[in-house]
Structure formats: C-alpha cells, structure tokens
Design an enzyme around this catalytic site. Sequence first.
Site, PDB file in Angstrom:
ATOM      1  CD  GLU A 173     -70.105  35.801  -2.566  1.00  0.00           C
ATOM      2  OE1 GLU A 173     -70.548  36.936  -2.799  1.00  0.00           O
ATOM      3  OE2 GLU A 173     -70.480  34.787  -3.196  1.00  0.00           O
ATOM      4  CD  GLU A 303     -73.101  31.791  -1.247  1.00  0.00           C
ATOM      5  OE1 GLU A 303     -73.473  32.411  -2.260  1.00  0.00           O
ATOM      6  OE2 GLU A 303     -72.824  32.327  -0.162  1.00  0.00           O
TER       7      GLU A 303
HETATM    8  O1  AHR Z   1     -76.938  33.185  -2.386  1.00  0.00           O
HETATM    9  C1  AHR Z   1     -77.117  34.540  -2.626  1.00  0.00           C
HETATM   10  C2  AHR Z   1     -75.838  35.356  -2.444  1.00  0.00           C
HETATM   11  O2  AHR Z   1     -74.913  34.998  -3.427  1.00  0.00           O
HETATM   12  C3  AHR Z   1     -75.078  35.163  -1.163  1.00  0.00           C
HETATM   13  O3  AHR Z   1     -75.590  35.918  -0.123  1.00  0.00           O
HETATM   14  C4  AHR Z   1     -73.707  35.610  -1.519  1.00  0.00           C
HETATM   15  O4  AHR Z   1     -72.711  34.990  -0.750  1.00  0.00           O
HETATM   16  C5  AHR Z   1     -73.602  35.312  -3.004  1.00  0.00           C
HETATM   17  O5  AHR Z   1     -73.136  36.388  -3.727  1.00  0.00           O
END
Ligand code: AHR
Length: 504
Positions: A173, A303
């Site tokens: 990110e 994710e």
């Molecule tokens: O999964 C929780 C968080 O969500 C992670 O650390 C991040 O990459 C995303 O914003």
Amino acid sequence: MVKLFINTNRKLGHINPELQGHFSEHLGRCIYEGIYVGENSDIPNTKGMRNDVVSALKEMKVPVLRWPGGCFADEYHWKDGIGPKENRKKMINTHWGGGVEDNSFGTHEFMELCRQLGCKTYINGNLGSGTVQEMSEWVEYMTFGGISPMAELREKNGSKEPWTVDYFGVGNESWGCGGNLTPAYYANEYRRYQTYVRNYNPEQPIRKIACGADVDNYSWTDQVMNTCFQSPEFLHGFMDGLSLHYYTCPENAAEKGSATEFDEKVWYKTLAKTFYMDKLIERHGAVMDKYDREHKVGIIVDEWGTWYSCEPGTNPGFLYQQNTMRDALVAGINLNIFNKHCDRVKMANIAQMVNVLQAVILTEGAKMLLTPTYHVFKMYSCHQDAKLLDSYVETVAIGLEEEYMVPNLNESVSLGTDGKIHITMNNLSVDRDYEIEGQLTETEVLEVKGTVLMNEMHAHNTFEQPEVVKLKEFNDCRIIDNRLVFTIPACSVLHLEVTVRQTE
Ligand code: AHR
C-alpha cells in the site's frame, strides 16, 4: 428448474493453488497467540507454533502464506527478528493497537511455520521506511547458499541451508501506509529496489510483486505498468505480479457495521459489494492488457475479505471480528470469481489467517474454533491446481434495494487433479431453495457426492458452541438421464464432486 451448463471440453485455464492463499500480519492476535505461542507455552506447540492451529490449517490446505504485513511490513526491520530471542528488540506496535512486539517471531520462525504447513512463502519487503540495502540483504539472508556475510549470519543463527522465497512484495500500500507515494515515484523506486531482489537460485526464481492500486485507482495501475512492465523474456522482467487490495465493508470506512448483527438489507448489500471484486479484476486487467497482452503479470489480490467493526470490548486496533454464514458466502463468491479469472489472477490472500478480520480460525487462550470461512476454504481446496471448465448457471436478481441486487446463484466448475469434476455453488438467497438441473456435455455421469455448509444468515461458531456451522454430507443430488438434479438450500455453499467418463 434452474439450468446449469458445464462444457467439459472447454478448459479455460489453470487454477493456481495460490488463489486460496492466506495472509498473516503482526497485527493484534494473528501471529502472537493465534499462531505462535512460544516453546515454553502450556498450549501444545511445535517449535512455538500451536499444534491445534497448524493441524487445522494443514487439513484446510494452505498453498501460500504472506508475511509480515500489511502496513506492518513497511515498518518492519528484519534484523530485529533474528538471533537469540532474549536479545531481540522489544517495541510497541504503534500502527496496530499498541501491543508489545518482542520480535520473537521473525524470519526463522516464519520459515518454520511454512515448513510445518507445507506451503509456499510470500515475503513482503519494506520500501516505505527501509533501504535498498536492507531489502537486498534480507533476500541474501534468506536465499543465498554460497559464501557471503548474510549467509554466514543465517548459519550462525541456526539455518545452514537457505530457504525458498517464492514471492517477494516490494512495498505494501505504497499509496497509503507504505509511504504515501505517488504512482510515478513508486514506480521508479520499484524498479530500483527490485533490481537488488536477486535470484540466487535460478531453479526457483523469486516472483516479484509490485504494489498495486487501492481498489479502483486505475491510473495507479496504468502508471506502474507503463514504468515497470518489461517482458519477462528480457532480463527476467521487472515484475511478475501487481497487487490489488479490496475489502468488503457493508457500511462505510468509519462505521463498518457489526459482524453478527445485521438485517436482510445489510446481508444483500454486503454480498452486492463483494461482487465489485469481479469488476475490479476486469477493469485493472483491461489496463494491464494495454502493456501485457499475454498476461505474463498476474493480478495478486493479496488482501481481501470482510471488514466490520471489531467485536465489542476488544482493542479496536486489533481488528478482531466474528464470522457468520454471511462471511461464508463472501468467501464462496470471491473464490468463484478468482477461479473464473484464473487467466489473470495468480494469487489471492484472505485477510487474515487467525483472529484478524475475515479469519478462518479464532482462538481464546487454549481454545480454538473454525469459522464458516474455514469450511468454505476446505470445500474449495478441490479446485487447487485444477483446470477451470466453462460453466454457466441461470440466475435472477434478488435483494431488497435496487442498488444492491445480486444474482441468486453463483458458481465455478473445474476438472480436478483427481480427474473428477468439482462444482462449487453459492445460494445467496436468505430464504429460498432452488431446484437445479445440471447438464454436462459429452460426459457420462457415473457418481456424485457432495458437502454443504448451510444455516441461517447470522449463524456462527463460538467458543461455547464451536460446531453450530459445520460441513455436512450432501446426498441429495440424483442422476436422472445423465443430468444432475438437486436442490440447493437457501443461504448455503455447496460442493459437488462428480465422477464422469468422457464419451467423446
Ligand atoms: O489487513 C489489515 C490492513 O489493511 C493491512 O495492514 C493493510 O495493508 C490494509 O490497509
């Protein structure tokens, strides 16, 4: 009767086992307590890893595990997590809930966990607050088998042999918690950092993953592809994957809504938002096609999952949430979407493995429970390494609000490595069963077996009642005139395993 068509002669691609991957971050009770309790714990463990959790995960089949974050990755300095544990730095995990990070779980422990699970390794490197040298030395430490300072250090810390790093992410990110970079700046930094992610073992090259967009930022994808894509035939290319993060939040970022208390409107809204994943993959894929028509670079959805308000009374920075039949449907829909896009999606990692967000396992002290999402992953493991088959099911739109209508059914079908045809189907209706007639081309149907996960929409497992939602055998599929005839129950995820003989 609803028609399901399966064209057994049309194989549309290979389903990478990694589409069912997982993610474990130093966040809340995911790693510490959930997976790693240390060798001196009363909880039965092997080299510090909980035996109950590892054995449940093995049974579910974990193909790949991403670590150490997440946002934590861009604050993680790997040298803090090696060497004698008593000498490792202790600090506060300021990003996530203010817990103590004693670095007792580091590189060696992660590699040991993956060894116990029998899964591939996906390391996420620190571009946000780390240096090129730090990243480069980590790769050398993990993978170099010759004479070098980092290989020597690894040996001194107890591992003579190098490990295999299957995937390496360069930043996480980077548009947000990973440094707030612009796409142009990130893309140039990516080129530089990835240069020093060396492939010391050409037999098992590390697949490099660039940080992709936040949800629907197509301009990020365009700029990163434009700067970083280089055909893998040329000097092995710069990138093998581009990540994508998308969470299903039923309400909004500030007020995410309860994991267990919701009405039918929120049920359909959650599922409708889940289908947005399909659009995102299509649209980011179309941008990538401009540069990479042959799909050499995979979309890595590293994710995904539901994100609700945390359980009342728990640390809001720990992101601990319950998991109901709604989560089972979210998992089933997403995994079907990934299967159907297997020509472009090469890995996906649910967030997160234990005790965080849409977890497959929850723990409380020595107790452990399997969530509805766990059971869906177990059912879908039949698709790992399989060939996607062309399939289509007739659907109607259902729901309570015009903007959040969803198809009543959703499916994907594959030809498994066991030679059987595997159908996974979700019934999104809260209260309606559907009678299905499945037709398979040029195939004689010999036998069919099934498993189903069904219950009312709020149903979930608790430490007091851990088996409210569990898999049951499904013996109600009949073979009539070579067709599959069955009724899929309301609010369910179904797996049918069909034994066939090819007739042409
Ligand atoms: O999964 C929780 C968080 O969500 C992670 O650390 C991040 O990459 C995303 O914003």
